[in-house]
Design an enzyme around this catalytic site. Structure first.
Site, mmCIF file in Angstrom:
data_model
loop_
_atom_site.group_PDB
_atom_site.id
_atom_site.type_symbol
_atom_site.label_atom_id
_atom_site.label_comp_id
_atom_site.label_asym_id
_atom_site.label_seq_id
_atom_site.Cartn_x
_atom_site.Cartn_y
_atom_site.Cartn_z
ATOM 1 N N HIS A 1 -0.208 -1.800 -9.710
ATOM 2 C CA HIS A 1 -0.068 -3.259 -9.710
ATOM 3 C C HIS A 1 0.717 -3.700 -10.943
ATOM 4 C CE1 HIS A 1 -3.990 -3.210 -7.226
ATOM 5 N NE2 HIS A 1 -2.970 -3.449 -6.412
ATOM 6 N N GLU B 1 0.825 -1.215 0.000
ATOM 7 C CA GLU B 1 0.000 0.000 0.000
ATOM 8 C C GLU B 1 0.859 1.265 0.000
ATOM 9 O OE1 GLU B 1 -2.902 -0.443 -0.742
ATOM 10 O OE2 GLU B 1 -3.244 -2.522 -0.162
ATOM 11 N N HIS C 1 1.705 1.932 -3.489
ATOM 12 C CA HIS C 1 0.656 2.704 -4.184
ATOM 13 C C HIS C 1 0.726 4.180 -3.798
ATOM 14 C CE1 HIS C 1 -1.381 -0.599 -6.043
ATOM 15 N NE2 HIS C 1 -1.930 -1.095 -4.948
ATOM 16 N N ASP D 1 1.887 -1.282 -15.842
ATOM 17 C CA ASP D 1 2.198 -0.534 -14.627
ATOM 18 C C ASP D 1 3.131 0.629 -14.938
ATOM 19 O OD1 ASP D 1 4.489 -1.884 -15.232
ATOM 20 O OD2 ASP D 1 4.769 -2.762 -13.244
#
Ligand code: ZN
Ligand code: CA
Length: 428
Positions: free
Chosen positions: A319, A310, A313, A331
């Protein structure tokens, strides 16, 4: 430079086996050269398949691009050994953007001399033509950035009110994973290990809060809210607002906010990307069963990698399958081979998007969905996105003093502790 070689016609055998061999270090030394020491500089060596060049002076922490791309002499593959070492360090056959040639973005674990072997596909020799191998110094290590963290524990019962030790175990994992200090990186398949990268980010639990007062970097909020759902499209994320059963954010320009709570269903966590959402929800959320490595963390999500994923991100990593099925997504990173979809568990080598030459899906990447004990790396290309984020949208965090000692002065020689209202945490 022309290679001084007499062409000797040979009949050689080309295997039809589709499995890819990682070539043993039994090739023939061609020459010894010195690694470039200036960023952007390149040295070349010309190798026939079945030869290697010893390159001296590779520096741990530097990242080198070792590539045959651009020279289509033959279907080359690259294997790297530490000179006089038995352990294979890196391997590539058919880099995704230059197939059938090869590239490794190589960040050596230790400084010294390495043998760069060139073979044809499946380790076949090629004495007919030679290929240009380029070794470029991509970069020297950037300064380490330390990001102050606040963990907001929002709990409905005492079990969910996780311990300080469990929280610290998560910080430790983040520090290992974003510095490539995780011990399991050594167990990565060689075809992936050669692409692993130290991302130069560290994390500290905040020592002063947004008002400058001392803090553990942990807030604890009891809630009567049922499990929180993942209404991450709207902005009704209750765990992030004190008024509706959660805990308000600490200024995102000074802290990475991590909320730990009971997420509904099977959701392990989620994150807010840079430049999306609203400032009051910026951070990551992790389920209390997938946070840290002890306490309430439950196998196979007790390796702390949900937060690693996370935070990835939050630092603008997507991903690895690009969130589109059937190999159509990306990606936006070149050195993570595309895959058709997320992987779960810990698959054996799997190839879902014609990545057989690369070695298949990079299921060991933190940005896949595999078990925590299966994932162990970020790549150089991912690091470049993190670096851009820290120099862009998240650059204010570089100037946060959230992990410097509080400037609150506690007067001595009095019966009452007198606090002097502190300066704000920002120096700039
Ligand atoms: Zn994700
Ligand atoms: Ca990719």
């Amino acid at each position: 430079m022309k290679k001084l070689y007499i062409l000797i016609p040979v009949i050689f055998f080309t295997a039809n086996n589709t499995a890819i061999s990682q070539c043993p270090n039994d090739n023939v030394l061609y020459e010894i050269i010195t690694a470039p020491s200036v960023v952007g500089a390149t040295v070349n060596t010309l190798l026939y398949g079945g030869e290697y060049t010893q390159i001296n002076g590779l520096v741990s922490g530097n990242t080198y691009r070792i590539t045959t791309c651009g020279d289509n002499a033959f279907d080359s593959q690259i294997t790297i050994y530490k000179t006089s070492g038995a352990v294979l360090q890196a391997f590539n056959d058919d880099y995704i953007t230059c197939s059938p040639q090869s590239t490794i973005n190589f960040s050596p674990f230790t400084s010294g001399s390495y043998d760069i072997l060139i073979d044809e596909y499946n380790c076949a020799d090629n004495f007919v033509s030679y290929i240009t191998v380029q070794i470029t110094l991509l970069e020297t290590p950037d300064p380490i950035i330390t990001i102050p963290v606040v963990v907001h524990v929002v709990y409905a019962n005492s079990t969910q009110n996780i311990s300080n030790a469990q929280i610290q175990s998560q910080i430790d994992v983040l520090n290992d994973d974003f510095r490539r200090l995780n011990s399991d990186v050594s167990g990565l398949p060689e075809r992936f290990k050669g692409f692993s990268k130290d991302c130069r980010i560290e994390f500290c639990l905040a020592t002063q809060d947004p008002n400058g007062f001392p803090t553990t970097g942990i807030t604890r909020t009891a809630t009567s809210h049922a499990p929180f759902n993942d209404d991450i499209i709207g902005d009704y994320q209750e765990m992030k607002f004190t008024s509706i059963g959660g805990k308000d954010i600490w200024d995102r320009d000074y802290y990475l906010n991590i909320w730990v709570c009971d997420l509904d269903g099977l959701l392990l966590g989620y994150a807010q990307f840079p430049s999306t959402g609203v400032p009051s929800t910026d951070g990551i959320v992790v389920d209390y069963t997938a946070f840290g490595t002890t306490g309430t963390a439950v196998f196979p999500y007790n390796g702390g990698r949900t937060a690693t994923h996370e935070v990835g991100h939050w630092l603008d990593l997507k991903h690895i399958w690009g969130d589109e099925a059937a190999c159509t997504g990306s990606d936006l990173v070149n050195d993570t081979p595309n895959s058709a979809d997320k992987n779960f568990g810990c698959p054996a080598l799997i190839s879902t998007c014609s990545n057989g030459g690369f070695g298949g899906d990079m299921y060991v990447n933190y940005m896949d969905y595999t078990d925590h004990n299966c994932m162990a790396m970020f790549s150089y290309g991912q690091y470049q996105r993190i670096e851009a984020t820290m120099n862009g949208f998240r650059s204010p965090l570089k100037f946060s003093n959230g992990c410097q000692p509080s400037e609150v002065v506690v007067a001595e020689n009095t019966n009452i502790n007198t606090t002097v209202f502190p300066k704000h945490t920002n120096d700039l």
